[in-house]
Design an enzyme around this catalytic site. Structure first.
Site, mmCIF file in Angstrom:
data_model
loop_
_atom_site.group_PDB
_atom_site.id
_atom_site.type_symbol
_atom_site.label_atom_id
_atom_site.label_comp_id
_atom_site.label_asym_id
_atom_site.label_seq_id
_atom_site.Cartn_x
_atom_site.Cartn_y
_atom_site.Cartn_z
ATOM 1 N N CYS A 52 0.804 -1.225 0.000
ATOM 2 C CA CYS A 52 0.000 0.000 0.000
ATOM 3 C C CYS A 52 0.832 1.268 0.000
ATOM 4 O O CYS A 52 0.328 2.331 -0.335
ATOM 5 C CB CYS A 52 -0.964 0.006 1.185
ATOM 6 S SG CYS A 52 -0.205 0.421 2.766
ATOM 7 N N VAL A 281 19.012 -13.155 3.410
ATOM 8 C CA VAL A 281 17.986 -12.133 3.221
ATOM 9 C C VAL A 281 18.590 -10.937 2.519
ATOM 10 O O VAL A 281 19.570 -10.374 2.997
ATOM 11 C CB VAL A 281 17.356 -11.717 4.565
ATOM 12 C CG1 VAL A 281 16.566 -10.433 4.401
ATOM 13 C CG2 VAL A 281 16.443 -12.809 5.078
ATOM 14 N N GLY A 283 16.368 -8.317 0.053
ATOM 15 C CA GLY A 283 15.350 -7.260 0.151
ATOM 16 C C GLY A 283 14.331 -7.518 1.233
ATOM 17 O O GLY A 283 13.580 -6.624 1.611
ATOM 18 N N ASP A 383 7.574 -13.296 -12.133
ATOM 19 C CA ASP A 383 7.543 -12.684 -13.461
ATOM 20 C C ASP A 383 8.827 -12.904 -14.243
ATOM 21 O O ASP A 383 8.836 -12.830 -15.463
ATOM 22 C CB ASP A 383 7.342 -11.171 -13.311
ATOM 23 C CG ASP A 383 5.904 -10.843 -13.029
ATOM 24 O OD1 ASP A 383 5.038 -11.436 -13.683
ATOM 25 O OD2 ASP A 383 5.650 -10.014 -12.148
ATOM 26 N N GLU A 828 -19.014 1.757 10.694
ATOM 27 C CA GLU A 828 -20.323 2.215 11.184
ATOM 28 C C GLU A 828 -20.837 1.303 12.293
ATOM 29 O O GLU A 828 -21.328 1.761 13.302
ATOM 30 C CB GLU A 828 -21.320 2.264 10.026
ATOM 31 C CG GLU A 828 -22.701 2.741 10.458
ATOM 32 C CD GLU A 828 -23.656 2.936 9.297
ATOM 33 O OE1 GLU A 828 -23.208 3.039 8.140
ATOM 34 O OE2 GLU A 828 -24.881 2.981 9.541
ATOM 35 N N ARG A 906 -32.570 -0.367 0.852
ATOM 36 C CA ARG A 906 -32.043 0.646 -0.075
ATOM 37 C C ARG A 906 -31.877 0.064 -1.484
ATOM 38 O O ARG A 906 -32.094 0.755 -2.477
ATOM 39 C CB ARG A 906 -30.730 1.218 0.442
ATOM 40 C CG ARG A 906 -30.332 2.486 -0.246
ATOM 41 C CD ARG A 906 -29.212 3.204 0.462
ATOM 42 N NE ARG A 906 -29.662 4.130 1.475
ATOM 43 C CZ ARG A 906 -30.015 5.403 1.247
ATOM 44 N NH1 ARG A 906 -29.954 5.893 0.027
ATOM 45 N NH2 ARG A 906 -30.417 6.185 2.219
ATOM 46 N N GLU A 1287 -22.147 9.336 -1.011
ATOM 47 C CA GLU A 1287 -22.455 8.057 -1.659
ATOM 48 C C GLU A 1287 -22.952 8.164 -3.102
ATOM 49 O O GLU A 1287 -22.634 7.308 -3.924
ATOM 50 C CB GLU A 1287 -23.507 7.304 -0.834
ATOM 51 C CG GLU A 1287 -23.026 6.921 0.542
ATOM 52 C CD GLU A 1287 -24.151 6.425 1.400
ATOM 53 O OE1 GLU A 1287 -24.213 5.216 1.660
ATOM 54 O OE2 GLU A 1287 -24.990 7.249 1.810
HETATM 55 C C1 LIG Z 1 4.310 -6.113 -2.583
HETATM 56 C C2 LIG Z 1 5.083 -7.142 -3.330
HETATM 57 C C3 LIG Z 1 4.935 -7.213 -4.696
HETATM 58 C C4 LIG Z 1 5.641 -8.184 -5.407
HETATM 59 N N1 LIG Z 1 5.446 -8.233 -6.759
HETATM 60 C C5 LIG Z 1 6.091 -9.181 -7.464
HETATM 61 C C6 LIG Z 1 5.893 -9.264 -8.877
HETATM 62 O O1 LIG Z 1 5.179 -8.451 -9.470
HETATM 63 N N2 LIG Z 1 6.506 -10.257 -9.542
HETATM 64 C C7 LIG Z 1 7.306 -11.160 -8.906
HETATM 65 O O2 LIG Z 1 7.843 -12.022 -9.567
HETATM 66 N N3 LIG Z 1 7.525 -11.093 -7.581
HETATM 67 C C8 LIG Z 1 6.934 -10.142 -6.849
HETATM 68 N N4 LIG Z 1 7.123 -10.077 -5.497
HETATM 69 C C9 LIG Z 1 7.977 -11.086 -4.852
HETATM 70 C C10 LIG Z 1 9.368 -10.584 -4.417
HETATM 71 O O3 LIG Z 1 9.447 -9.223 -4.325
HETATM 72 C C11 LIG Z 1 10.450 -10.993 -5.343
HETATM 73 O O4 LIG Z 1 10.459 -12.353 -5.453
HETATM 74 C C12 LIG Z 1 11.821 -10.447 -4.957
HETATM 75 O O5 LIG Z 1 12.627 -10.471 -6.075
HETATM 76 C C13 LIG Z 1 12.494 -11.195 -3.827
HETATM 77 O O6 LIG Z 1 13.745 -10.604 -3.550
HETATM 78 P P1 LIG Z 1 14.262 -10.241 -2.109
HETATM 79 O O7 LIG Z 1 15.643 -9.785 -2.260
HETATM 80 O O8 LIG Z 1 13.357 -9.305 -1.424
HETATM 81 O O9 LIG Z 1 14.164 -11.637 -1.415
HETATM 82 P P2 LIG Z 1 14.297 -12.036 0.078
HETATM 83 O O10 LIG Z 1 12.980 -11.915 0.754
HETATM 84 O O11 LIG Z 1 15.419 -11.337 0.726
HETATM 85 O O12 LIG Z 1 14.656 -13.572 -0.129
HETATM 86 C C14 LIG Z 1 13.763 -14.423 -0.806
HETATM 87 C C15 LIG Z 1 14.276 -15.859 -0.801
HETATM 88 O O13 LIG Z 1 15.391 -15.975 -1.643
HETATM 89 C C16 LIG Z 1 16.508 -16.493 -0.937
HETATM 90 N N5 LIG Z 1 17.675 -15.851 -1.478
HETATM 91 C C17 LIG Z 1 17.828 -14.535 -1.745
HETATM 92 N N6 LIG Z 1 19.014 -14.334 -2.331
HETATM 93 C C18 LIG Z 1 19.617 -15.532 -2.423
HETATM 94 C C19 LIG Z 1 20.861 -15.967 -2.942
HETATM 95 N N7 LIG Z 1 21.696 -15.126 -3.487
HETATM 96 N N8 LIG Z 1 21.146 -17.272 -2.869
HETATM 97 C C20 LIG Z 1 20.293 -18.144 -2.308
HETATM 98 N N9 LIG Z 1 19.124 -17.796 -1.812
HETATM 99 C C21 LIG Z 1 18.781 -16.500 -1.867
HETATM 100 C C22 LIG Z 1 16.222 -16.146 0.495
HETATM 101 O O14 LIG Z 1 16.898 -16.979 1.386
HETATM 102 C C23 LIG Z 1 14.733 -16.342 0.553
HETATM 103 O O15 LIG Z 1 14.390 -17.675 0.685
HETATM 104 C C24 LIG Z 1 6.472 -9.107 -4.751
HETATM 105 C C25 LIG Z 1 6.611 -9.012 -3.364
HETATM 106 C C26 LIG Z 1 5.941 -8.041 -2.666
HETATM 107 C C27 LIG Z 1 6.109 -7.963 -1.184
HETATM 108 S S1 FES Z 2 2.214 -0.704 5.319
HETATM 109 FE FE1 FES Z 2 1.486 -1.100 3.347
HETATM 110 S S2 FES Z 2 3.322 -1.141 2.226
HETATM 111 FE FE2 FES Z 2 4.002 -0.979 4.237
#
Ligand SMILES: Cc1cc2nc3c(=O)[nH]c(=O)nc-3n(C[C@H](O)[C@H](O)[C@H](O)COP(=O)(O)OP(=O)(O)OC[C@H]3O[C@@H](n4cnc5c(N)ncnc54)[C@H](O)[C@@H]3O)c2cc1C
Ligand code: FES
Ligand code: FES
Length: 1355
Positions: A52, A281, A283, A383, A828, A906, A1287
């Site tokens: 959000c 971890v 992102g 994706d 409400e 309504r 409304e």
């Molecule tokens: C709001 C939202 C929207 C999203 N939209 C999309 C979308 O449109 N399309 C889509 O495909 N995904 C989407 N995602 C999913 C996600 O964002 C992606 O998959 C993202 O690329 C994960 O990366 P991260 O670095 O945050 O992963 P993390 O959460 O840090 O890690 C994810 C997993 O990968 C493992 N990992 C990470 N790096 C490595 C590495 N180098 N070697 C081994 N294991 C590793 C971690 O241990 C964990 O298990 C979305 C997520 C959210 C929260």
């Molecule tokens: S509270 Fe919705 S994106 Fe963080």
């Protein structure tokens, strides 16, 4: 086992101040840290899952790779506080303040009316701020794209975009005032047309028409402070000095989790070998969600963000290698550059990746999410993975045993979320290859919402031709969303090798794919027919894309028009992404109105500046009490069951656990609810998933959440009723059913030329107010007194229910509401579920208790808009005149009556929409089911009643084969007509709205243009619809139509105003202050509203039914008149004196300076038996015309233009009223085209957050969005001739639905289907695609209903 390491100090900066944390817990997010530890409440929690943007903040750090300071927006709700070492955070409080100076991004959103409830505002401000820090002169497209990760439920987005596009370098402003915002120069034409086009809103038109009367100037950009990038806070010098110093490994140990951040790859591999189960971890966008929402625990986390081998980028002979920890934003930048600089044949895969990344999440996610994280999450709907698989990307994986290269092929994903990597291996890098001549690559995806939505089906497709031929040498088709892993269509590909790229190949490929990409009818995720069809549609798009390029390559002809059949070319055109254009027109105040008289002027919402600075206080922003505890609700996982036992033993062992609260703790009555048919806590039987059984009280939110998850409940299943169909079968209804009948329906049918029968289903809707339900209860320690801060539209019912549960008189319970972050009806009555439970917990412990529902809990527990099923029979003449109508409505009320009968009332009162039907019968039955109770939602049944009216009207139009606009107009009411409930229509302005809307939208010429477009394009179709609305104003429960006010004048002349209504963003307090200011004749600045409370104005009606400004406005007026009367002697004896003089004199003379005001609407009441009486005080009218374009192959649609003409009487505040119209319209757009609640057959809600439930985003609003307030239509019945507005406009969004239906009709005509057809609401891509019947859909026939258990059911 927790690693044996000492915990380090975390050092970072927030808003320029250094933070040193000795005991950081790796489970803490940045958001929790900011709000709880630093007391910075400006950053909001809207969802907790990155969906959000309410929690957006900016991170700044020195990037060693780029050798510069970088700034980027992130979601604080997912960002681990441990990842902040040596970085700087900027929150909304850090950039400006009402006490010093607003930053231009704060000022512009406030002054352009872009903040209503304000809960989303800090996040939007910070997204814009981060963009400007990177690019002080963005263009309009960049601004629009920047907000993909931000949602707003109130404004309809237009004012935000309009305010912020003043930062764009391609925005121009004549500065003369006449052609300010809204004129052609602010649209994308790039300059004033000088009257050439004379479209609606053209400044030149206005001058000719009625220069004095109509304005389009809601704000004046000339008032804005300029943006001065040199004035931004500097990056902390201390951090800059750190940049060349080597980092040392960090370790942070928390209660359950240890975070280790090594500095070299060797150390990382050693750690991974030592802790093979440790989670890497990057992102945290995946892991963060697993930990908070899925209750997963990872005791050891390794952060590779300092490992250079994982963040590098290298261009090689074969492609580009990205370190696995590279963020998607970085990848996007690098790929864009490569595409711009390299020959296009080399960058086919790069371009396909960019196409996928364009719609991938919001910017805040892409700024932190890693490429490696996406691969390793191994999501079947990733994706990027289909792209990597189809192009055969090479991965370098590494462990302390060495490196190896793994190709991403069909063997890479070994199962659901599993890969071929060994536990001790990590992904080091990914190579994305160049393509060569004769090789083509595309990627496609389709989601429910285009922006920030995970795909339903996604794919990567590659083909290589034998040199100089159209013969396939290699082909790879990879799909996501079709199996538990990303899959290859291996069999299909094998059979296509050696074949020529022509129509025969296309046919065969489609047959093969239909066979190979099969899905069980029960497949998780549902939408089986749609998903199967998409696999073929995508291939068709690929086929044409390649055909065009191949022909160009083989023939040297680059004229796209000649390379594929012209009509087919529409299959591969993408929707145009034009910036939003808008014109908002309203009537100016009459010449001569005093400058201080603010009624009728576009006054900015009085809290807007505070909201934009994060200073506005919402319930959960109230600082914690010293001995405060937190409550987490424990709810049923069964739809209908006996509760056999509740075991809290494990919960009691969670640190911080205090106690469990349940029905046995209630000192008064456990019976509650609007109809007294509910319990505060379940009493042995649970009747829905989400039914509140009890609650865990602990010292913190995190502990109470964990303890609540540890409570074990045993059930004995009872048979549930989930759907309307099941309720009909079992005759499970709330009593009484309602009926309205007028004329002789049977005779009407006999006299009709045609009779059509049909059915329409309208799905429910989640309120999705950005602020979830929240209550803080503070026991006062004597005589049962309790003070509650509640996010509620209904302080009085909150007070009543709590007094009843606690067994004390109402005078001991004080309910206070400062503001809500949105309500829309959801607060409400259902807010009392939470507030009563919290009050009982506070009573039990004798300590303050806080509870703010997590988004998933809120969506699960508190119900929403009622789903409706309408079965109709309509009789009409050949010219389209409707003679007779019979409709049977069913709504899904859920497990308690709540407001369901009034909602059905309504719906019945609005079953005519705006049409005069001589013989009419409507009957409504509310189904009693085992779903959480459905409740009030903006429109309160009216939209459902009118939507079904437009469904039969559409059948009439299609059956007669006459122009839609002609048939609708023929049936419209006239002034003085009686409605089907025999209320006379007086001041009937609908026909004026209709004519003006036809003219503004240039309906007839647009219709012709659309028809030409549809003839020229086979796979894109356009549609148009003009739809009227008539909305009855009043509570249908007559006694609720009363308002109260209290005016208190202090001796310094300042006025404290209180009234019965609550502020939820709709601008009620602003309007009430305008009323008081005009009545008292004093400036707005002298009047203040601090809150709504039960000890100032008692026995208030809920802020609902759109009448709050009417009833409370009159009460304010009456109270002010009383004060004025008392001051009259002082005014007449000292006419030149000031307000302060008169007040001071009156005080000295012992004249009371406080007065109450009261108002009730008289003459209301309706008798169902006799079908007589007036249920409504008056009606609001409006008309909208919308035009859309659909992609017949994917079901996607684009809202091209909408024109609205709305009668709001003499507007009290045109900016607020236009904001309400646009906000309601866009909320309706969600209802009718996007938002779909999904339930399991067992009654469990699947869609419990913004990830699974899609409300409209910035990109969903019509590209041209025009609103005009009808001129010269004063309303005799309400304060200062105004009209209700909250409304009524919502239903106008049905114009988009019926424009889509019109476009689908054109698509079906290509398959010779020219008869009426059913389209249920919402018109999602699935429904649109399935309705566009063609050869592809025929290859994917539906399974026989009843022969399988579906994944989800229509409730
Ligand atoms: C709001 C939202 C929207 C999203 N939209 C999309 C979308 O449109 N399309 C889509 O495909 N995904 C989407 N995602 C999913 C996600 O964002 C992606 O998959 C993202 O690329 C994960 O990366 P991260 O670095 O945050 O992963 P993390 O959460 O840090 O890690 C994810 C997993 O990968 C493992 N990992 C990470 N790096 C490595 C590495 N180098 N070697 C081994 N294991 C590793 C971690 O241990 C964990 O298990 C979305 C997520 C959210 C929260
Ligand atoms: S509270 Fe919705 S994106 Fe963080
Ligand atoms: S103003 Fe955006 S959610 Fe309320």
């Amino acid at each position: 086992m927790a690693p044996e390491m000492k915990t380090d100090q975390l050092v970072f900066f927030v808003n320029g101040k250094k933070v040193v944390e000795d005991n950081v817990d790796p489970e803490t997010t940045l958001l929790v840290y900011l709000r709880r530890k630093l007391g910075l409440h400006g950053t909001k929690l809207g969802c907790g899952e990155g969906g959000c943007g309410a929690c957006t903040v900016m991170i700044s750090k020195y990037d060693n790779f780029q050798k510069k300071i970088v700034h980027y927006s992130v979601n604080a709700c997912l960002f681990p506080v441990c990842a902040l070492h040596h970085v700087a955070v900027t929150t909304v409080e850090g950039i400006g303040s009402t006490k010093t100076r607003l930053h231009p991004v704060q000022e512009r959103i406030a002054k352009s009316h872009g903040s209503q409830c304000g809960f989303c505002t800090p996040g939007i401000v910070m997204s814009m701020y981060a963009l400007l820090r990177n690019r002080p002169d963005p263009n309009m497209v960049e601004i629009a794209e920047n907000f993909q990760g931000n949602l707003c439920r109130c404004t309809g987005y237009r004012p935000i975009l309009q305010g912020y596009r003043t930062f764009a370098k391609d925005w121009s402003y004549c500065g003369k005032g006449i052609n300010g915002p809204g004129c052609c120069s602010t649209a994308n034409s790039g300059g004033c047309c000088g009257g050439k086009d004379k479209g609606p809103g053209c400044c030149m038109n206005e001058k000719e028409d009625n220069a004095a009367m109509v304005s389009s100037v809601l704000f004046n950009p000339a008032d804005f402070q300029p943006l001065d990038p040199t004035q931004e806070p500097i990056f902390p010098p201390e951090l800059l000095m750190q940049k060349d110093k080597p980092q040392e490994q960090l370790c942070f140990k928390g209660e359950r989790v240890t975070w280790i951040q090594p500095t070299t790859l060797e150390k990382l591999l050693a750690l991974k070998a030592q802790y093979p189960n440790a989670k890497l971890v990057v992102g945290n966008t995946e892991v963060g969600i697993e930990m908070t929402l899925k209750n997963m625990l990872y005791p050891v986390i390794i952060s590779p963000r300092w490992i250079t081998e994982m963040t590098f980028i290298q261009h090689t002979e074969e492609g580009i290698i990205f370190g696995a920890a590279c963020t998607l934003t970085v990848v996007e930048v690098v790929l864009k550059k490569a595409v711009a600089e390299l020959p296009s044949y080399k960058t086919e895969v790069f371009q396909a990746m960019l196409d996928q990344l364009r719609w991938f999440a919001g910017l805040q996610i892409k700024n932190v999410a890693s490429l490696g994280g996406n691969i390793m999450t191994a999501s079947p709907i990733s994706d990027l993975n289909p792209v990597f698989m189809a192009c055969g990307s090479k991965l370098t994986v590494v462990s302390n045993e060495g490196r190896r290269i793994v190709r991403m092929d069909e063997k890479f994903f070994t199962g659901y979320r599993k890969t071929a990597l060994k536990p001790n291996e990590i992904l080091l890098s990914i190579e994305i290859p160049y393509t060569k001549k004769g090789e083509y690559f595309s990627a496609f995806q389709q989601a429910t919402r285009r922006e920030d939505d995970i795909a339903i089906v996604t794919c990567g497709m590659r083909v290589l031709f034998q040199e100089g031929t159209n013969q396939v040498q290699e082909i790879k088709l990879s799909y996501g969303g079709m199996a538990p892993t990303t899959v290859m269509a291996g069999n299909t590909c094998q059979k296509l090798i050696g074949r020529e790229w022509n129509e025969n190949l296309l046919q065969e490929a489609c047959h093969l794919l239909a066979d190979e990409m099969n899905l069980s009818p029960s497949a998780p995720g549902g939408m089986v027919d749609f998903r199967r069809t998409l696999t073929l549609s995508f291939f068709f798009k690929f086929y044409l894309t390649v055909l065009r390029k191949l022909n160009a390559h083989l023939t040297g002809n680059n004229n796209p028009g000649e390379l594929v059949a012209t009509r087919d070319a529409s299959a591969i055109e993408v929707f145009h992404e034009d910036p939003v254009e808008n014109v908002q027109l309203f009537q100016e105040v009459p010449a001569g109105q005093l400058v201080e008289d603010m009624v009728g002027r576009p006054l900015v919402h009085l809290s807007a500046a505070k909201q934009a600075c994060g200073e506005a206080v919402y319930c959960d922003d109230i600082p914690c009490y010293e001995n405060e505890l937190y409550l987490t609700l424990v709810t049923s996982t069964k739809a209908h069951a006996k509760v056999l036992s509740i075991d809290t033993e494990e919960a009691e062992n969670v640190p911080g656990f205090v106690c469990f609260v349940s029905a046995t703790d209630i000192p008064g009555s456990n019976v509650t609810g609007i109809a007294n048919d509910e319990t505060v806590f379940a009493d042995n039987i649970v009747t829905c998933v989400g039914h509140i059984i009890g609650g865990v009280i602990a010292d913190t939110h995190e502990h109470s959440r964990r303890a609540a998850q540890a409570v074990k409940i045993q059930y004995e299943d009872l048979t549930p009723i989930i759907t309307i169909q099941e309720a009909i079968k079992k005759k499970s209804f709330y009593k009484p059913s309602r009926k309205i009948e007028k004329g002789n329906v049977q005779k009407g049918f006999e006299e009709s030329d045609h009779i059509v029968e049909g059915e329409m289903y309208i799905g429910g809707q989640e309120h999705f107010y950005l602020e979830t339900h929240c209550t803080i209860a503070v026991p006062k320690g004597e005589d049962g007194e309790m003070e509650l801060f509640v996010s509620t539209q209904n302080p009085t019912k909150t007070q009543d229910f709590i007094a009843n549960a606690l067994g004390v008189p109402a005078n001991r319970i004080l309910v206070r509401v400062k503001r809500m972050g949105g309500g829309f009806g959801g607060k409400e009555s259902r807010s009392t579920l939470v507030s009563t439970a919290v009050a009982v917990a506070a009573f039990k412990t004798g300590r303050p208790i806080r509870c703010m529902l997590d988004r998933d809990e809120d969506m699960l527990i508190t119900g929403g808009r009622h789903p409706f099923l309408g079965q109709y029979k309509v009789g009409f003449m050949k010219n389209g005149k409707v003679k007779s109508l019979e409709v049977l409505y069913y709504s899904n009320g859920g497990n308690s009556e709540d407001l369901s009968l009034a909602v059905m009332d309504r719906a019945l009162f609005h079953m005519d929409n705006s049409y005069n039907i001589p013989n009419i019968k409507g009957e409504g039955r509310v189904c009693k089911t085992n779903l959480p109770s459905n409740t009030a939602f903006r429109g309160f049944g009216g939209p459902q009643g009118m939507m079904i009216a437009e469904s039969w009207m559409n059948d009439v139009i299609l059956t007669c084969g006459l122009p839609a606009e002609q048939v609708r107009k023929l049936n419209l009411y006239n002034e003085g007509d009686l409605t089907h409930f025999n209320q006379k229509l007086e001041g009937f302005t609908l026909k004026r709205c209709w004519e003006q809307c036809l003219e503004n939208s240039q309906y007839h010429s647009r219709r012709q243009i659309i028809d030409v477009f549809n003839r020229q394009n086979r796979w894109k179709k356009r549609g148009i619809a003009i739809i009227p609305t008539k909305f009855g104003i009043s509570f249908t429960l007559s006694f609720l139509n009363q308002g109260g006010a209290l005016v208190q004048v202090y001796t310094d002349g300042s006025v404290l105003l209180t009234h019965g209504g609550t502020e939820m963003g709709q601008g009620l307090h602003t309007k009430m202050i305008q009323v008081a200011s005009k009545t008292l004749g004093i400036p707005i600045a002298d009047i203040y509203i601090s809150e709504t409370s039960t000890n100032t104005v008692p026995n208030t009606s809920p802020t609902a039914a759109s009448v709050s400004a009417d009833i409370n406005g009159m009460a304010v007026f009456n109270a002010c008149r009383t004060i004025l009367k008392r001051l009259e002697p002082y005014k007449s004896s000292n006419p030149k004196g000031s307000w302060k003089d008169w007040v001071g004199k009156a005080y000295v003379d012992c004249v009371s300076l406080s007065a109450t005001g009261f108002y009730r609407i008289s003459g209301l009441g309706y008798d169902y038996g006799k079908n007589e009486g007036n249920p409504f005080d008056y009606f609001s009218y409006g008309v909208a015309c919308s035009e859309v374009e659909i992609d017949c192959l994917t079901g996607d649609h684009k809202n091209l233009r909408t024109h609205i003409v709305m009668d709001v009487g003499t507007s009290l505040n045109p900016a607020i009223d236009i904001g309400q119209i646009e906000g309601a319209f866009v909320q309706g757009l969600g209802l009718f085209t996007l938002e779909e609640l999904r339930y399991s057959p067992e009654g469990e809600l699947y869609s419990r957050g913004p990830g699974a439930y899609k409300i409209p985003a910035f990109g969903d609003i019509p590209t041209e969005f025009h609103v005009s307030l009808l001129r010269d239509c004063p309303n005799k019945k309400a304060i200062y001739a105004s009209k209700a507005v909250g409304e009524p406009p919502l239903f106008l969004s049905a114009s988009v639905f019926y424009a889509i239906k019109d476009a689908i009709f054109a698509a079906r005509a290509e398959s010779h289907l020219m008869v009426p057809f059913r389209l249920d609401s919402p018109a999602t891509p699935e429904r649109i695609r399935n309705a566009c019947v063609d050869n592809f859909t025929k290859l994917c026939p539906s399974a026989k209903p009843g022969a399988f258990k579906p994944w989800s059911v229509r409730v």
